[in-house]
Design an enzyme around this catalytic site. Structure first.
Site, short mmCIF file in Angstrom:
data_model
loop_
_atom_site.label_atom_id
_atom_site.label_comp_id
_atom_site.label_asym_id
_atom_site.label_seq_id
_atom_site.Cartn_x
_atom_site.Cartn_y
_atom_site.Cartn_z
N PHE A 43 1.47 -1.27 -0.03
CA PHE A 43 -0.18 -0.27 -0.15
C PHE A 43 0.82 1.10 0.16
O PHE A 43 0.31 2.32 -0.46
CB PHE A 43 -0.95 -0.20 1.01
CG PHE A 43 -0.39 0.76 2.50
CD1 PHE A 43 -0.17 1.67 2.96
CD2 PHE A 43 0.24 -0.42 2.83
CE1 PHE A 43 0.70 2.15 4.16
CE2 PHE A 43 0.59 -0.14 4.97
CZ PHE A 43 0.92 1.14 5.15
N GLU A 49 -5.11 -4.06 -1.68
CA GLU A 49 -6.70 -3.50 -1.84
C GLU A 49 -6.64 -2.39 -0.87
O GLU A 49 -8.35 -1.57 -0.94
CB GLU A 49 -7.09 -4.93 -1.19
CG GLU A 49 -6.34 -5.06 0.21
CD GLU A 49 -6.40 -6.43 0.07
OE1 GLU A 49 -4.47 -5.98 -0.29
OE2 GLU A 49 -5.91 -7.12 1.07
N SER A 56 5.24 -6.86 2.99
CA SER A 56 5.46 -7.43 4.36
C SER A 56 6.90 -8.55 4.72
O SER A 56 6.68 -9.41 2.95
CB SER A 56 4.86 -7.68 4.99
OG SER A 56 3.87 -8.08 5.24
N CYS A 72 9.82 1.31 3.52
CA CYS A 72 10.37 0.97 3.45
C CYS A 72 12.06 0.71 3.75
O CYS A 72 12.59 -0.09 4.91
CB CYS A 72 10.54 -0.77 2.87
SG CYS A 72 10.88 0.06 0.99
N GLU A 129 9.61 -4.96 12.93
CA GLU A 129 9.05 -3.76 11.76
C GLU A 129 7.93 -2.98 12.54
O GLU A 129 7.16 -3.86 12.55
CB GLU A 129 9.31 -3.89 10.41
CG GLU A 129 8.77 -2.94 9.17
CD GLU A 129 8.53 -2.98 8.33
OE1 GLU A 129 7.86 -3.75 7.87
OE2 GLU A 129 8.93 -2.31 6.99
P1 NAD Z 1 1.85 -6.62 3.31
O1 NAD Z 1 2.60 -7.49 3.17
O2 NAD Z 1 0.61 -6.73 3.66
O3 NAD Z 1 0.80 -6.35 1.78
C1 NAD Z 1 1.68 -7.15 0.40
C2 NAD Z 1 1.00 -7.47 -1.04
O4 NAD Z 1 0.17 -8.84 -0.27
C3 NAD Z 1 -0.56 -6.72 -1.01
O5 NAD Z 1 -1.40 -6.33 -2.62
C4 NAD Z 1 -1.27 -7.60 -0.20
O6 NAD Z 1 -2.87 -7.23 -0.49
C5 NAD Z 1 -1.08 -9.06 -0.26
N1 NAD Z 1 -1.16 -10.06 0.56
C6 NAD Z 1 -0.96 -9.83 2.33
N2 NAD Z 1 -1.36 -10.59 2.81
C7 NAD Z 1 -0.86 -11.83 1.81
C8 NAD Z 1 -0.82 -13.09 2.53
N3 NAD Z 1 -1.32 -13.81 3.40
N4 NAD Z 1 -1.24 -14.44 1.47
C9 NAD Z 1 -0.98 -13.16 -0.11
N5 NAD Z 1 -0.98 -12.09 -0.27
C10 NAD Z 1 -1.07 -11.53 0.50
O7 NAD Z 1 2.42 -5.24 2.84
P2 NAD Z 1 1.42 -3.66 3.06
O8 NAD Z 1 1.00 -3.19 4.46
O9 NAD Z 1 1.35 -3.61 1.80
O10 NAD Z 1 2.78 -2.90 2.39
C11 NAD Z 1 3.49 -2.58 4.23
C12 NAD Z 1 4.94 -3.61 3.95
O11 NAD Z 1 5.77 -3.34 2.75
C13 NAD Z 1 6.20 -3.05 4.96
O12 NAD Z 1 6.79 -4.17 5.94
C14 NAD Z 1 6.63 -2.38 4.12
O13 NAD Z 1 8.90 -2.61 4.84
C15 NAD Z 1 6.82 -3.17 3.01
N6 NAD Z 1 7.76 -2.76 1.37
C16 NAD Z 1 8.67 -3.10 1.22
C17 NAD Z 1 9.85 -2.95 0.22
C18 NAD Z 1 10.93 -2.99 -0.56
O14 NAD Z 1 11.75 -2.51 -1.36
N7 NAD Z 1 11.73 -3.43 0.67
C19 NAD Z 1 9.02 -1.86 -0.53
C20 NAD Z 1 7.86 -1.39 0.04
C21 NAD Z 1 7.25 -1.96 0.67
#
Ligand code: NAD
Length: 510
Positions: free
Chosen positions: A155, A182, A232, A287, A389
């Site tokens: 997001f 979403e 994440s 991140c 985190e």
């Molecule tokens: P998230 O892991 O909750 O969701 C990321 C994506 O995965 C979304 O599209 C979500 O719908 C999907 N998703 C969530 N749970 C899932 C599951 N159990 N099974 C399959 N798909 C699933 O992350 P977020 O809250 O949207 O974003 C924040 C996180 O992203 C933080 O941890 C941040 O550090 C990380 N991030 C990392 C980078 C990087 O380059 N390393 C860049 C941006 C964000």
């Protein structure tokens, strides 16, 4: 899509058209600055994802055969459209993510940087050629696109991450399926119109909205060749394990715990200013956000805490519509509650509150998901707030005795996305660069995110798989190499059968 279209049901984008979701399952999209629901987004079924993949697969062969020059022309037009409509897109990002306008604009510019990199695809796709490797045979290697590839985005960068992952994938000839978060689907849907207007053929860019059900289909479907995930760490690990189990190429970028080492010789005024933006910008939902300062020496720690406290108390939290705010809300009420739990947990474990953002004054007038800038000191590595985190403005200070202690502390952490040091000593900076076990490293740079033409990626549990985001490595990730050996014998050449293993001593042509 525009910001005017509020409180509505969103769609998917398949085969070049908006497609109504039929699952009957929805997720609410919030305006985090007010707490209001903006829209509901459909959560796709496995069958809807299968249909999207079918369209993409059908579109792929023609796109693959389209000359690289023509493909890049589409990217040029897309870039131009993005520039023309960036104010509109800025509003879409701000409304559904809560970012300030300045921050949203910065993210668009970073996204454009990755389009610029993708426009260099002709350079990236150049192969290698060797003449007369043996028996009048010439050999060359060529790079072919993979086919249908999927991207699953978080997001916190509604536009930058989708562009960073997909631009090169499209340029080198793949068909891309994006599953945005979403929480922020409007931004991804906005891009669909631009791709279409730029002349991208139907089926090459797809947006499928959904949750775990849609993601699982992408991970398991045999027609998906590669998965690029950003999110994440626990989900990144799941994506990597499940995707590779289904024989896909997977790069999964996870969370970060990014430290700023403050050396006794650092200019504390400059360092504190750097800390503020890097730690609290975007409500710490980056991140690469600085999670905590690791300060060398008790006296430096005391002075740095005082300087920071004074500056933090002047920060302003509020909605993006107020141009004076430093940062906005966090993404959801649930996220706000999680961050407050981390703060309370740290206090229960013995840490001390320097500034308390749990109940900022904006909450008296707004139902948005606000947390003020919180600073905690007397934190130790065994505390949860140090280990995990925290995706929100709860930051901390850890005191250590030496640079070596700081490096050891950071190297022992399971995450390794970004890190930076503030110092005036070249020797300290050099030791730090060499010894630190982190993927993206800064020296007197607040957020060491690489520019678009360098590879982006963390170490340890901040990245699973070998690909990088941005940079030349992306062209490698989204292509596969083919090596061709060719000979064109003259009719008159005298050839014989050879039963020996081919070598450059081949004597089948005399
Ligand atoms: P998230 O892991 O909750 O969701 C990321 C994506 O995965 C979304 O599209 C979500 O719908 C999907 N998703 C969530 N749970 C899932 C599951 N159990 N099974 C399959 N798909 C699933 O992350 P977020 O809250 O949207 O974003 C924040 C996180 O992203 C933080 O941890 C941040 O550090 C990380 N991030 C990392 C980078 C990087 O380059 N390393 C860049 C941006 C964000």
């Amino acid at each position: 899509m525009t910001v005017q279209q509020q409180m509505k049901t969103l769609s998917h984008f398949m085969n070049g058209v908006e497609t109504v979701g039929i699952s009957g399952r929805f997720s609410e999209v919030f305006n985090p600055s007010t707490g209001e629901v903006l829209a509901q987004v459909p959560l796709a079924t496995k069958d809807e994802v299968k249909q999207a993949i079918k369209f993409a697969k059908a579109a792929f062969p023609a796109w693959k055969k389209t000359s690289i020059g023509k493909r890049v022309e589409v990217l040029h037009r897309f870039r131009q459209l993005l520039l023309e409509r960036q104010d509109e897109l800025t509003d879409v990002i701000c409304e559904e993510s809560g970012k300030t306008k300045e921050d949203a604009k910065g993210e668009i510019i970073r996204g454009i940087e990755s389009i610029d990199m993708a426009i260099s695809a002709p350079q990236m796709l150049k192969g290698e050629y060797s003449v007369n490797v043996g028996g009048n045979i010439n050999a060359f290697s060529a790079k072919a696109p993979l086919g249908v590839v999927a991207t699953i985005a978080p997001f916190n960068f509604p536009v930058m991450v989708p562009l960073a992952i997909t631009s090169m994938a499209v340029a080198v000839g793949n068909a891309v399926i994006l599953k945005p978060s979403e929480r922020v689907p409007n931004s991804a849907l906005f891009l669909c119109d631009l791709w279409k207007e730029a002349g991208l053929p139907a089926g090459i860019w797809t947006v499928i909205n959904g949750d775990k059900e849609a993601v699982n289909e992408l991970l398991e479907n045999k027609n998906i060749q590669a998965i690029s995930f950003v999110g994440s760490t626990p989900v990144a690990e799941y994506i990597y394990q499940t995707g590779t189990k289904h024989n896909k190429r997977v790069a999964a970028f996870g969370g970060g715990k990014n430290f700023m080492i403050v050396m006794p010789d650092a200019n504390l005024e400059q360092t504190a200013n750097a800390f503020l933006g890097a730690a609290y910008g975007a409500a710490s939902q980056r991140c690469m956000a600085i999670s905590g300062a690791v300060v060398v020496g008790q006296d430096t720690e005391k002075r740095f805490t005082e300087v920071l406290k004074e500056k933090i108390l002047k920060l302003k939290v509020g909605p993006y519509t107020d141009k004076d705010v430093d940062f906005g809300p966090v993404i959801t009420q649930q996220s706000k509650e999680t961050i407050i739990r981390y703060i309370n947990g740290a206090l229960e474990e013995g840490a001390n509150l320097v500034t308390d953002g749990r109940n900022p004054s904006i909450c008296e007038t707004s139902t948005g998901f606000y947390i003020g800038p919180t600073l905690i000191n007397h934190v130790t590595p065994d505390m949860t707030i140090f280990k995990e985190e925290v995706f929100g403005p709860a930051r901390f200070i850890v005191g250590v005795e030496s640079l070596q202690d700081a490096i050891d502390l950071i190297n022992d952490h399971e995450l390794g996305n970004g890190v930076t040091i503030f110092t005036n000593s070249g020797a300290a900076a050099r030791k730090f660069q060499e010894d630190i076990e982190v993927g993206m490293v800064g020296v007197n740079v607040p957020i060491p995110i690489p520019v678009g033409y360098h590879n982006f990626g963390g170490w340890k549990r901040s990245k699973f798989g070998e690909g990088h985001m941005f940079g030349p490595d992306q062209a490698r990730f989204f292509t596969k190499a083919k090596t061709i050996s060719e000979r064109w014998p003259d009719e008159s050449e005298d050839t014989t059968s050879s039963f020996a293993f081919p070598s450059n001593q081949d004597s089948t042509i005399k």
